[in-house]
Design an enzyme around this catalytic site. Structure first.
Site, short mmCIF file in Angstrom:
data_model
loop_
_atom_site.label_atom_id
_atom_site.label_comp_id
_atom_site.label_asym_id
_atom_site.label_seq_id
_atom_site.Cartn_x
_atom_site.Cartn_y
_atom_site.Cartn_z
N CYS A 1 -11.23 3.59 -0.89
CA CYS A 1 -9.91 4.05 -0.47
C CYS A 1 -9.62 3.37 0.86
O CYS A 1 -10.51 3.29 1.73
CB CYS A 1 -9.90 5.57 -0.31
SG CYS A 1 -8.39 6.20 0.43
N THR A 2 -8.38 2.91 1.00
CA THR A 2 -8.02 2.14 2.20
C THR A 2 -8.27 2.88 3.52
O THR A 2 -8.50 2.26 4.54
CB THR A 2 -6.52 1.80 2.13
OG1 THR A 2 -5.81 3.01 1.81
CG2 THR A 2 -6.24 0.75 1.10
N HIS A 3 -8.18 4.20 3.48
CA HIS A 3 -8.31 4.97 4.73
C HIS A 3 -9.75 5.17 5.17
O HIS A 3 -10.01 5.45 6.33
CB HIS A 3 -7.68 6.36 4.56
CG HIS A 3 -6.19 6.35 4.50
ND1 HIS A 3 -5.48 5.63 3.57
CD2 HIS A 3 -5.26 6.99 5.26
CE1 HIS A 3 -4.19 5.83 3.75
NE2 HIS A 3 -4.02 6.65 4.76
N ASP B 1 0.86 -1.19 0.00
CA ASP B 1 0.00 0.00 0.00
C ASP B 1 0.89 1.24 0.00
O ASP B 1 2.08 1.17 0.30
CB ASP B 1 -0.89 0.00 1.25
CG ASP B 1 -1.78 1.23 1.30
OD1 ASP B 1 -2.38 1.58 0.27
OD2 ASP B 1 -1.86 1.87 2.36
N SER B 2 0.28 2.36 -0.30
CA SER B 2 1.03 3.62 -0.28
C SER B 2 1.40 4.03 1.15
O SER B 2 2.23 4.92 1.33
CB SER B 2 0.18 4.72 -0.90
OG SER B 2 -1.06 4.80 -0.23
N GLU C 1 -4.58 10.23 8.39
CA GLU C 1 -3.13 10.25 8.62
C GLU C 1 -2.78 11.11 9.85
O GLU C 1 -1.83 10.83 10.55
CB GLU C 1 -2.40 10.80 7.39
CG GLU C 1 -2.42 9.87 6.19
CD GLU C 1 -1.42 8.72 6.29
OE1 GLU C 1 -0.38 8.90 6.94
OE2 GLU C 1 -1.70 7.65 5.73
N CYS D 1 -4.20 -1.13 -2.15
CA CYS D 1 -4.33 0.31 -2.33
C CYS D 1 -5.21 0.50 -3.56
O CYS D 1 -4.91 -0.04 -4.63
CB CYS D 1 -2.94 0.90 -2.57
SG CYS D 1 -2.93 2.64 -3.04
N ASN D 2 -6.29 1.22 -3.37
CA ASN D 2 -7.23 1.40 -4.49
C ASN D 2 -6.58 2.14 -5.65
O ASN D 2 -6.76 1.80 -6.81
CB ASN D 2 -8.45 2.18 -4.02
CG ASN D 2 -9.29 1.39 -3.04
OD1 ASN D 2 -10.26 0.76 -3.42
ND2 ASN D 2 -8.90 1.39 -1.77
N THR D 3 -5.80 3.17 -5.31
CA THR D 3 -5.17 3.99 -6.35
C THR D 3 -4.19 3.15 -7.16
O THR D 3 -4.21 3.17 -8.40
CB THR D 3 -4.45 5.18 -5.69
OG1 THR D 3 -5.35 5.85 -4.82
CG2 THR D 3 -3.94 6.15 -6.72
N TYR E 1 -0.56 8.56 -2.65
CA TYR E 1 -0.49 8.30 -4.08
C TYR E 1 -1.67 8.97 -4.81
O TYR E 1 -1.57 9.24 -6.01
CB TYR E 1 -0.58 6.79 -4.35
CG TYR E 1 0.69 6.00 -4.14
CD1 TYR E 1 1.80 6.53 -3.48
CD2 TYR E 1 0.78 4.69 -4.60
CE1 TYR E 1 2.94 5.77 -3.29
CE2 TYR E 1 1.92 3.92 -4.43
CZ TYR E 1 3.00 4.46 -3.76
OH TYR E 1 4.13 3.71 -3.59
N GLY E 2 -2.76 9.17 -4.09
CA GLY E 2 -4.03 9.56 -4.71
C GLY E 2 -4.00 10.83 -5.52
O GLY E 2 -4.81 11.03 -6.42
N1 DGL Z 1 -4.04 3.83 -0.26
C1 DGL Z 1 -4.70 4.85 -1.04
C2 DGL Z 1 -5.95 4.29 -1.70
O1 DGL Z 1 -6.51 3.30 -1.26
C3 DGL Z 1 -5.07 6.04 -0.18
C4 DGL Z 1 -3.91 6.87 0.27
C5 DGL Z 1 -3.15 7.49 -0.88
O2 DGL Z 1 -3.67 8.41 -1.55
O3 DGL Z 1 -2.03 7.06 -1.09
O4 DGL Z 1 -6.39 4.83 -2.68
#
Ligand code: DGL
Length: 270
Positions: A185-187, A11-12, A153, A74-76, A43-44
């Protein structure tokens, strides 16, 4: 196949821990190697080229460990590199978008589904494609929520500020008469109580973690250590501050974790 073959979860940053937690819950015999690119999170808001380069640096790093599967938690990154990673790697590669979309299709009754995620995830329309592939009759509404990740975060997920930001950001979706909302999104699962409050009880929230772990379990050969009583020794690697990562991981996973720092950039040059 034994525990020398781990399951990689990348993940990011710390967000993929929501997926790692579910993998550990559903597959308690499996050893996890988690890589979080905290130094370059989020990453988003980055370009697809950067996301691709960073994601493959994580993949190249984690491929130094014998693996039985890779989860792009990570979705992105899933939206940008899943297909390429599946073609590139000689092992099962699982992203979080297909499983989340599948869970949403199963949950919806009215066929009106919302998707929230980072700017890149929404821009790629990866969820929309996954949802409409099997059900072209669905109404899908995507919304980027760039202010949500910083709230999590910065440990503000339960704050009054979070309530205000979530309410203001989700206002356009409230008018869409949805019955299902994908937390793409993971968060976002960490903001779920507030998102639920803002969207109302009639909207079912979908987090892909559970469904992703379920899909993973169908694609791996289970660990043969299951007869032994030892617990697998998971490893968590971050490109950022290891102490900070450990404190978040221990809080979310509710157990002591071993964290190592690695510069992902150097690992590729080596
Ligand atoms: N892990 C990213 C996602 O699931 C969220 C955090 C990021 O933007 O890196 O899209």
């Amino acid at each position: 196949m034994s525990r020398e073959y781990a399951i990689a979860v990348i993940d990011s940053g710390v967000g993929g821990l929501t997926v790692a937690k579910e993998v550990i819950r559903q597959l308690p015999e499996e050893r996890i190697v988690y890589v979080g690119d905290n130094a370059r999170c989020p990453y988003g808001s980055k370009s697809p080229e950067e996301i691709r380069a960073f994601s493959f640096q994580m993949i190249d790093f984690v491929m130094q460990t014998p693996l039985k599967a890779l989860v792009i938690a990570c979705n992105t990154a899933t939206a940008v590199v899943l297909e390429e990673a599946m073609a590139y790697l000689p092992l099962p590669v699982i992203g979080v978008i297909e499983p989340g979309a599948r869970a949403a299709v199963q949950a919806t009754k009215s066929g009106r589904i919302g998707v929230i995620g980072t700017e890149t995830t929404i821009r790629t329309k990866a969820y929309e494609r996954a949802l409409l592939r099997g059900r072209p009759d669905l109404f899908v509404s995507g919304l980027a929520c760039p202010d949500f990740v910083p709230l999590v975060e910065n440990h503000q997920a339960n704050s009054q500020k979070a309530r205000e930001v979530v309410k203001e950001t989700l206002a356009p979706l409230i008018r869409e008469d949805l019955d299902t909302l994908i937390l793409g999104c993971t968060h976002y699962p960490l903001l779920a109580p507030i998102i639920q409050e803002v969207m109302g009880d009639q909207v079912r929230l979908i987090s892909s973690a559970e469904e992703t772990a379920r899909e993973l379990s169908t694609q791996i050969i289970p660990d043969t250590y299951s007869q032994l009583s030892s617990h697998p020794q998971h490893l968590f690697v971050t490109s950022g501050d290891a102490l900070r990562f450990r404190s978040i991981a221990e809080e979310w996973l509710d157990c002591p974790v071993k964290v190592e720092y690695h510069s992902l950039e150097k690992s590729v040059e080596a």
